[in-house]
Design an enzyme around this catalytic site. Structure first.
Site, mmCIF file in Angstrom:
data_model
loop_
_atom_site.group_PDB
_atom_site.id
_atom_site.type_symbol
_atom_site.label_atom_id
_atom_site.label_comp_id
_atom_site.label_asym_id
_atom_site.label_seq_id
_atom_site.Cartn_x
_atom_site.Cartn_y
_atom_site.Cartn_z
ATOM 1 N N ARG A 95 0.806 -1.217 0.000
ATOM 2 C CA ARG A 95 0.000 0.000 0.000
ATOM 3 C C ARG A 95 0.844 1.275 0.000
ATOM 4 O O ARG A 95 0.502 2.246 -0.684
ATOM 5 C CB ARG A 95 -0.954 -0.015 1.195
ATOM 6 C CG ARG A 95 -1.972 -1.160 1.116
ATOM 7 C CD ARG A 95 -2.975 -1.076 2.226
ATOM 8 N NE ARG A 95 -3.908 -2.204 2.192
ATOM 9 C CZ ARG A 95 -4.933 -2.343 3.031
ATOM 10 N NH1 ARG A 95 -5.148 -1.426 3.961
ATOM 11 N NH2 ARG A 95 -5.729 -3.382 2.943
ATOM 12 N N ASP B 268 -15.678 8.389 9.510
ATOM 13 C CA ASP B 268 -14.577 7.471 9.245
ATOM 14 C C ASP B 268 -13.293 8.283 9.203
ATOM 15 O O ASP B 268 -13.326 9.497 8.913
ATOM 16 C CB ASP B 268 -14.783 6.739 7.914
ATOM 17 C CG ASP B 268 -13.978 5.440 7.834
ATOM 18 O OD1 ASP B 268 -14.581 4.358 8.024
ATOM 19 O OD2 ASP B 268 -12.764 5.507 7.596
#
Length: 289
Positions: free
Chosen positions: A50, A151
């Site tokens: 990532r 979030d």
């Protein structure tokens, strides 16, 4: 005799970048400090995969320089990209389905307006499932109900606010719910669906880090969903968050946890109500946060 290189060294030689033990330790420390996420050694491959995308995007040559950039600029926009890259967003409509009948039952008993906080909204499936449940349970009373959906990851929040999903993502929903709560796409949107405006209007999305000292939430909630996020935190962090939930909840408010999460170690301020469902002790509900 031929000496074979170690698996780690051989793998690194075939890669664009080298993730040293020191770099990996720094990544683990930084994401824990920034987002409370406790990364185990087994997450090394995930970290490489990532974050290497960030290095390519920025035109950087190594992880050491990238981490120095983060450490040198505490308010850099790259911190959000770093956090987005290392958060996991596995979700689905009506995931852990046994929770939603309990939500419906509880909502019917609550005084209007019913308020729910979904603290790990991801791409929106969970908060929209909550909104659909409230509409089904409350009827006309649902007009005053609301879902605050937050979030830490800004990218997933953009997708959530758009409310557009593939047919595959809604394939397990009953036909009745599909017709009632979604609009079917056509033309360029063929194969997709969009959340109906009346459902979307119930949900307000916003970015929030559960480690922030101020959450900016004032209204008391009837229900808090905090599912499949605590598993990324260590026990002290989990306990601090649970203690901060209590003042934000109405008496007998419900807290929904994920299937692999257990808060029984935190005897206060919640008590187990059912399978991964906790009830606030009414003596703990006071004030705001």
């Amino acid at each position: 005799m031929t000496i074979k290189p170690s698996t780690r060294a051989a793998t690194a030689s075939a890669r664009d970048f080298l993730l040293t033990d020191g770099d990996f330790s720094r990544v683990r420390a930084l994401i824990h400090q920034r987002a409370g996420i406790a990364l185990g050694e087994q997450k090394r491959e995930m970290v490489y995969s990532r974050l290497s995308r960030r290095l390519r995007e920025l035109g950087m040559n190594d992880f050491t320089s990238y981490l120095a950039l983060l450490e040198g600029e505490k308010d850099s926009a790259e911190w959000q990209a770093f956090t987005n890259a290392l958060t996991t967003n596995l979700t689905a409509f009506f995931r852990e389905a046994h929770h939603f009948p309990l939500l419906a039952e509880h909502a019917k008993k609550c005084a209007a307006p019913v308020t729910v906080w979904c603290s790990a909204a991801s791409t929106g499936e969970e908060p929209y499932s909550i909104a659909m449940t409230l509409i089904e349970a409350l009827g006309s009373r649902a007009a005053t109900a609301s879902v605050i959906a937050t979030d830490i990851d800004t990218q997933v929040l953009e997708k959530a606010a758009a409310g557009v999903y593939t047919m595959e993502q809604v394939s397990k929903l009953p036909l009745e719910r599909l017709k009632r709560f979604f609009l079917k796409g056509s033309g360029a949107r063929a194969g997709q669906v969009r959340i109906r405006p009346e459902v979307a209007a119930m949900v307000k999305f916003g970015q929030l880090n559960l480690l922030d000292t101020q959450w900016g939430l004032k209204e008391p909630f009837d229900v808090i969903f905090c599912r499949n996020v605590m598993i990324y935190f260590d026990k002290p962090t989990q306990n601090r968050i649970l203690q901060r939930f209590a003042p934000l909840m109405k008496p007998q408010g419900l807290l929904f946890a994920g299937h692999s999460e257990n808060f029984s170690y935190a005897s206060q301020p919640f008590r187990l109500r059912g399978q991964t469902v906790y009830e606030l002790d009414s003596r703990q509900a006071k004030g705001g946060a």
